[in-house]
Design an enzyme around this catalytic site. Structure first.
Site, mmCIF file in Angstrom:
data_model
loop_
_atom_site.group_PDB
_atom_site.id
_atom_site.type_symbol
_atom_site.label_atom_id
_atom_site.label_comp_id
_atom_site.label_asym_id
_atom_site.label_seq_id
_atom_site.Cartn_x
_atom_site.Cartn_y
_atom_site.Cartn_z
ATOM 1 N N TYR A 11 38.048 41.276 45.352
ATOM 2 C CA TYR A 11 38.397 41.095 43.932
ATOM 3 C C TYR A 11 38.744 42.428 43.247
ATOM 4 C CZ TYR A 11 37.460 39.611 39.058
ATOM 5 O OH TYR A 11 37.521 39.348 37.718
ATOM 6 N N ILE A 12 37.853 43.392 43.324
ATOM 7 C CA ILE A 12 38.110 44.656 42.610
ATOM 8 C C ILE A 12 38.976 45.570 43.470
ATOM 9 C CG2 ILE A 12 37.050 46.528 41.270
ATOM 10 C CD1 ILE A 12 34.450 44.831 41.277
ATOM 11 N N TYR A 141 20.371 43.320 47.566
ATOM 12 C CA TYR A 141 21.738 43.751 47.255
ATOM 13 C C TYR A 141 21.725 45.120 46.582
ATOM 14 C CZ TYR A 141 25.984 44.217 44.503
ATOM 15 O OH TYR A 141 27.104 44.721 43.901
ATOM 16 N N LYS A 145 22.803 49.003 48.168
ATOM 17 C CA LYS A 145 23.769 49.905 47.523
ATOM 18 C C LYS A 145 23.098 51.248 47.194
ATOM 19 C CE LYS A 145 27.600 47.381 46.861
ATOM 20 N NZ LYS A 145 28.994 47.818 46.947
ATOM 21 N N ASN A 170 29.490 43.614 34.630
ATOM 22 C CA ASN A 170 30.053 42.346 35.118
ATOM 23 C C ASN A 170 31.574 42.386 35.196
ATOM 24 O OD1 ASN A 170 27.247 41.730 34.291
ATOM 25 N ND2 ASN A 170 27.851 39.679 34.925
ATOM 26 N N GLY A 278 15.765 35.766 39.419
ATOM 27 C CA GLY A 278 16.245 37.146 39.511
ATOM 28 C C GLY A 278 17.125 37.594 38.359
HETATM 29 N N1 UDP Z 1 25.539 31.834 34.777
HETATM 30 C C1 UDP Z 1 25.427 30.554 34.275
HETATM 31 N N2 UDP Z 1 26.117 29.558 34.902
HETATM 32 C C2 UDP Z 1 26.916 29.776 36.005
HETATM 33 C C3 UDP Z 1 27.023 31.093 36.490
HETATM 34 C C4 UDP Z 1 26.308 32.106 35.858
HETATM 35 O O1 UDP Z 1 24.724 30.315 33.296
HETATM 36 O O2 UDP Z 1 27.507 28.811 36.521
HETATM 37 C C5 UDP Z 1 24.831 32.928 34.081
HETATM 38 C C6 UDP Z 1 23.895 33.737 34.971
HETATM 39 O O3 UDP Z 1 22.634 33.115 35.033
HETATM 40 C C7 UDP Z 1 23.880 35.082 34.257
HETATM 41 C C8 UDP Z 1 25.289 35.192 33.645
HETATM 42 O O4 UDP Z 1 25.796 33.852 33.632
HETATM 43 O O5 UDP Z 1 22.938 35.054 33.216
HETATM 44 C C9 UDP Z 1 26.217 36.069 34.469
HETATM 45 O O6 UDP Z 1 26.131 35.622 35.819
HETATM 46 P P1 UDP Z 1 27.171 36.083 36.909
HETATM 47 O O7 UDP Z 1 26.794 35.388 38.192
HETATM 48 O O8 UDP Z 1 28.558 35.878 36.414
HETATM 49 O O9 UDP Z 1 26.945 37.644 37.027
HETATM 50 P P2 UDP Z 1 25.615 38.514 37.344
HETATM 51 O O10 UDP Z 1 25.170 39.043 36.003
HETATM 52 O O11 UDP Z 1 24.606 37.649 38.009
HETATM 53 O O12 UDP Z 1 26.123 39.605 38.222
#
Ligand code: UDP
Length: 324
Positions: A11-12, A141, A145, A170, A278
């Site tokens: 992606y990036i 993860y 890193k 993000n 988490g």
């Molecule tokens: N999230 C959500 N529904 C989804 C996917 C993610 O509510 O279908 C929430 C997730 O719990 C977090 C935020 O959206 O609080 C961002 O999640 P994402 O997986 O996009 O990125 P992360 O911060 O985990 O890297």
């Protein structure tokens, strides 16, 4: 510059390859194509198919290219998966990184821009998060890193490696050509847009009882074109060390859903769901150091632009890079 870039089908990595090629740089992508997409590798770049977990392929590529610098994206990047199978993450992200570093040391390549993460900080004690925070990852993860950051830091002292650690918040959005296509998709924006595309009935909101104004988690969403630009600045400048890459502004999951409703014109139903294990309540970057030292400032990361760019890409690629 001659660049060896790992993970250019992801992606990036795909968007950074695109911007490097736009800037006239000579890019060789080293990628195992396991989770990325061959269609996402910019055709102006050379592609070497190989896996970092195996040391000879990357050493051969390093010897053949003799790059001025390395940009390292290739990695697994799912927190939940890393909790299920930590070794998978240490093998790919840490051992793979060490093979890359070994090849750099053997060929005499010094500069590396490493795709790191705010997950190396764990649960932050202050907000917004700057680079002086202690790094105490709460999942394999982030740990995998951080371990590679640590190896790079010691070899900076010992043998003059020049590492830049770009700790992303993000990543989101899309360029005109390349966008987000993970399987399974776990990220919030593509999952919300999937509902607007008619591919899902509702988007789960993981938790509405967090200590935030609307109860849902807050994150700092940064456009991948802005992220890619930071890599190019880090390559061009004589800098080393960590830089947090975010906007400094957080949005809740509910605000993201609302923005997606505005941009798409679709009534996107949500399904309130339990918290995802988490997930910290709030992660917002201080990008003051990146601004001051790299001269980096996000230009496409206002949330409407992010969602509009993602929406344009997903409408053009409703099944991702697959044709059908
Ligand atoms: N999230 C959500 N529904 C989804 C996917 C993610 O509510 O279908 C929430 C997730 O719990 C977090 C935020 O959206 O609080 C961002 O999640 P994402 O997986 O996009 O990125 P992360 O911060 O985990 O890297």
């Amino acid at each position: 510059m001659k660049i060896l870039l790992t993970g250019g089908s992801g992606y990036i990595g795909s968007v950074t390859t695109e911007l490097l090629c736009d800037g006239g740089h000579d890019v060789t992508v080293f990628d195992n194509l396991e989770r990325g997409h061959i269609e996402a590798v910019d055709p102006r770049a050379r592609l070497v198919v190989g896996d970092l977990r195996e040391p000879t392929g990357i050493l051969d590529a390093m010897r053949a290219v003799k790059p001025d610098a390395v940009v390292h994206f290739a990695a697994y990047a799912l927190v939940g998966e890393s909790m299920q199978d930590p070794m998978m993450y240490f093998h790919n992200n840490t051992t793979g990184g060490l093979h890359l570093l070994d090849a750099m040391l053997k060929v005499g390549v010094k500069k590396i821009i490493f795709s790191s993460t705010c997950a190396t900080y764990g649960q932050p004690e202050k907000m917004p998060m700057d680079e002086t925070l202690p790094q105490r990852p709460t999942n394999p993860y982030g740990e995998s890193k951080l371990m590679f950051e640590t190896a790079l830091r010691w070899e900076q002292q010992r043998r003059g490696i020049q590492p830049v650690f770009l700790r992303y918040f993000n990543a989101c959005g899309a360029s005109a050509k390349y966008g987000e296509d993970h399987d399974p998709e776990t990220h919030i924006i593509p999952n919300v847009l999937r509902v607007a595309l008619g591919q899902a009935d509702a988007v789960p909101v993981f938790g509405d009882d967090y200590p935030t104004p609307d109860g849902s988690c807050i994150r700092d969403y940064i456009h991948i074109v802005d992220l890619a630009r930071a890599h190019i600045l880090a390559l061009e400048k004589d800098v080393t060390g960590p830089f947090n890459l975010g906007t400094g502004t957080g949005f809740s999951v509910k605000q993201i859903v609302d923005t997606c409703r505005e941009v798409t014109g679709h009534d996107i139903p949500v399904k309130m769901s339990p918290r995802r294990p988490g997930d910290p309540a709030c992660l917002v970057a201080s990008a003051a150091k990146a601004k001051e030292i790299l001269g980096w400032e996000p230009v496409r990361s206002d949330i409407r632009t992010v969602v509009s760019d993602a929406w344009a890409w997903h409408q053009a690629h409703p099944h991702g890079y697959r044709k059908a």
